[in-house]
Write a protein that holds these residues in place. Structure first.
Motif, PDB file in Angstrom:
ATOM      1  N   GLY A 201       0.795  -1.219   0.000  1.00 15.47           N
ATOM      2  CA  GLY A 201       0.000   0.000   0.000  1.00 15.47           C
ATOM      3  C   GLY A 201       0.826   1.266   0.000  1.00 15.47           C
ATOM      4  N   GLY A 202       2.133   1.147   0.235  1.00 14.48           N
ATOM      5  CA  GLY A 202       3.019   2.305   0.185  1.00 14.48           C
ATOM      6  C   GLY A 202       3.060   3.148   1.441  1.00 14.48           C
ATOM      7  N   THR A 203       2.305   2.769   2.470  1.00 16.15           N
ATOM      8  CA  THR A 203       2.227   3.593   3.668  1.00 16.15           C
ATOM      9  C   THR A 203       2.910   2.927   4.864  1.00 16.15           C
ATOM     10  OG1 THR A 203       0.067   2.648   4.247  1.00 16.15           O
ATOM     11  CG2 THR A 203       0.073   4.682   2.947  1.00 16.15           C
ATOM     12  N   HIS A 204       3.327   3.756   5.800  1.00 15.99           N
ATOM     13  CA  HIS A 204       3.898   3.285   7.065  1.00 15.99           C
ATOM     14  C   HIS A 204       2.806   2.626   7.896  1.00 15.99           C
ATOM     15  CE1 HIS A 204       6.080   3.379  10.859  1.00 15.99           C
ATOM     16  NE2 HIS A 204       5.007   3.929  11.390  1.00 15.99           N
ATOM     17  N   PRO A 205       3.127   1.509   8.630  1.00 16.98           N
ATOM     18  CA  PRO A 205       4.437   0.858   8.681  1.00 16.98           C
ATOM     19  C   PRO A 205       4.572  -0.241   7.636  1.00 16.98           C
ATOM     20  CG  PRO A 205       3.029  -0.090  10.366  1.00 16.98           C
ATOM     21  CD  PRO A 205       2.203   0.968   9.663  1.00 16.98           C
ATOM     22  N   MET A 206       5.733  -0.339   7.021  1.00 16.38           N
ATOM     23  CA  MET A 206       6.033  -1.479   6.180  1.00 16.38           C
ATOM     24  C   MET A 206       6.120  -2.724   7.069  1.00 16.38           C
ATOM     25  SD  MET A 206       6.462  -0.877   2.836  1.00 16.38           S
ATOM     26  CE  MET A 206       4.998   0.171   2.925  1.00 16.38           C
ATOM     27  N   PRO A 207       5.745  -3.883   6.547  1.00 21.83           N
ATOM     28  CA  PRO A 207       5.841  -5.114   7.325  1.00 21.83           C
ATOM     29  C   PRO A 207       7.221  -5.292   7.949  1.00 21.83           C
ATOM     30  CG  PRO A 207       4.691  -5.525   5.291  1.00 21.83           C
ATOM     31  CD  PRO A 207       5.202  -4.122   5.203  1.00 21.83           C
ATOM     32  N   GLY A 208       7.220  -5.523   9.261  1.00 20.35           N
ATOM     33  CA  GLY A 208       8.472  -5.716   9.980  1.00 20.35           C
ATOM     34  C   GLY A 208       9.052  -4.462  10.578  1.00 20.35           C
ATOM     35  N   CYS A 209       8.467  -3.290  10.298  1.00 21.33           N
ATOM     36  CA  CYS A 209       9.050  -2.041  10.790  1.00 21.33           C
ATOM     37  C   CYS A 209       8.463  -1.593  12.131  1.00 21.33           C
ATOM     38  CB  CYS A 209       8.849  -0.929   9.757  1.00 21.33           C
ATOM     39  SG  CYS A 209      10.031  -1.011   8.394  1.00 21.33           S
ATOM     40  N   GLY A 210       7.274  -1.980  12.460  1.00 25.37           N
ATOM     41  CA  GLY A 210       6.679  -1.535  13.713  1.00 25.37           C
ATOM     42  C   GLY A 210       6.028  -0.176  13.566  1.00 25.37           C
ATOM     43  N   ILE A 211       5.086   0.115  14.455  1.00 26.25           N
ATOM     44  CA  ILE A 211       4.272   1.327  14.311  1.00 26.25           C
ATOM     45  C   ILE A 211       5.053   2.612  14.525  1.00 26.25           C
ATOM     46  CG2 ILE A 211       2.117   0.160  14.886  1.00 26.25           C
ATOM     47  CD1 ILE A 211       2.383   1.201  17.731  1.00 26.25           C
ATOM     48  N   TYR A 212       6.211   2.532  15.160  1.00 25.72           N
ATOM     49  CA  TYR A 212       7.018   3.740  15.375  1.00 25.72           C
ATOM     50  C   TYR A 212       8.237   3.795  14.445  1.00 25.72           C
ATOM     51  CZ  TYR A 212       4.167   3.939  19.571  1.00 25.72           C
ATOM     52  OH  TYR A 212       3.105   3.974  20.434  1.00 25.72           O
ATOM     53  N   GLY A 213       8.354   2.845  13.544  1.00 28.06           N
ATOM     54  CA  GLY A 213       9.530   2.771  12.692  1.00 28.06           C
ATOM     55  C   GLY A 213       9.389   3.544  11.395  1.00 28.06           C
TER      56      GLY A 213
END
Length: 309
Positions: A201-213
């Motif tokens: 989808g192009g939006t944060h968070p990318m899988p594996g990055c976490g909600i604050y990453g």
């Protein structure tokens, strides 16, 4: 203002600085008939950062024989006032364009072999470079924008002298492809290339990055691109395969399975244009390798979404 270092896989893996003072030495380390890959970093970064190193090493370890040029503008990019660094991307691009034209005029480079690759603010440096090269009479072959910086360009751009010239767009090269990984936060949301890819989808968070990453999501663009180089050529069973679609929601429902397909990254089909969506794994290797999207697959696990790495 800027250091430019070139490598050619078969001749010199450590690099030689491009200058007008010793072209004979430089000639020994490049192949003027091969493709040129210019890799440019973003804000608070340098040519020795993972952004550049990962992509450079991927090319060196691939089957391609290419000239790899790393662009170092760390003094300007390192300014703590982001607005100053953003505004100066225009001047950095202009200087890089001069180097490219210089190489062309000395028969060390063909403009049709130039591929500019930039992450974040580096994507806009690449855009400005393409703009000024084109002003000289011929457009570069390709620009790949890796999550082009949104702040100062798509958002809050009143302090830029010329947003149209400075912000990467499809007028800056014969083909422009974009990988979006942090739309609406650190990255550009709008489709600004001939082909725009929106993994997950192009939006944060990318899988594996976490909600604050946020930085992690922003970096995924260059990580995905670096991984794409290793597959060496388009293969329906390998790489970041995507579908042309109206939204990630439609993609995830499988309603676009009969639509146009393209591979994201180094081996993108430049004859195809449009907006493409795909899913990735949460951890390396990130490519699903041609697997169909499955909303029960591990990449979409809530646990993965909370994993900061």
């Amino acid at each position: 203002m800027m250091d430019v270092k070139s490598r050619f896989k078969r001749k010199n893996r450590e690099g030689v600085t491009i200058s007008g003072e010793d072209l004979d030495t430089f000639k020994d380390f490049i192949d003027p008939n091969s493709a040129y890959k210019f890799i440019t970093h973003g804000w608070l970064s340098s040519s020795t950062s993972s952004t550049v190193e990962n992509i450079m090493r991927a090319y060196l370890n691939s089957t391609q024989d290419v000239n790899i040029v790393t662009v170092n503008w760390e003094i300007i990019a390192g300014r703590t006032d982001y607005r100053v660094s953003a505004s100066d991307t225009l001047n950095v691009g202009k200087e890089l364009a001069k180097r490219i034209i210089f190489l062309k005029e000395n028969n060390l480079l063909k403009i049709e072999n130039v591929h500019l690759i930039g992450h974040s603010l580096g994507a806009h440096v690449s855009g400005s470079t393409g703009y000024y090269v084109k002003e000289n009479g011929e457009a570069v072959s390709r620009i790949t924008g890796l999550d082009p910086a949104g702040p100062g360009f798509e958002l809050f751009n009143s302090y830029l002298l010329d947003p149209k010239t400075m912000a990467l767009n499809k007028e800056h090269a014969k083909f422009v492809d974009i990988i979006h990984t942090s739309c609406g936060t650190l990255g550009y949301s709008s489709a600004i290339g001939h082909t725009d890819f929106y993994p997950n989808g192009g939006t944060h968070p990318m899988p594996g990055c976490g909600i604050y990453g946020f930085a992690c999501s922003h970096a995924r663009a260059h990580v995905y691109f670096g991984e794409s180089i290793q597959y060496d050529e388009p293969n329906p069973n390998l790489g970041f395969w995507s579908k042309e679609c109206q939204s990630f929601s439609d993609f995830s429902k499988g309603t676009c399975n009969d639509k146009e397909e393209n591979v994201m990254g180094e081996y993108t089909d430049t004859s195809k244009s449009g907006v493409f969506y795909l899913a990735t794994n949460a951890n390396s290797p990130y490519a699903l390798n041609g697997k169909q999207y499955d909303d029960s697959s591990s990449w979409f696990s809530p646990l993965n979404q909370l994993n900061p790495f």
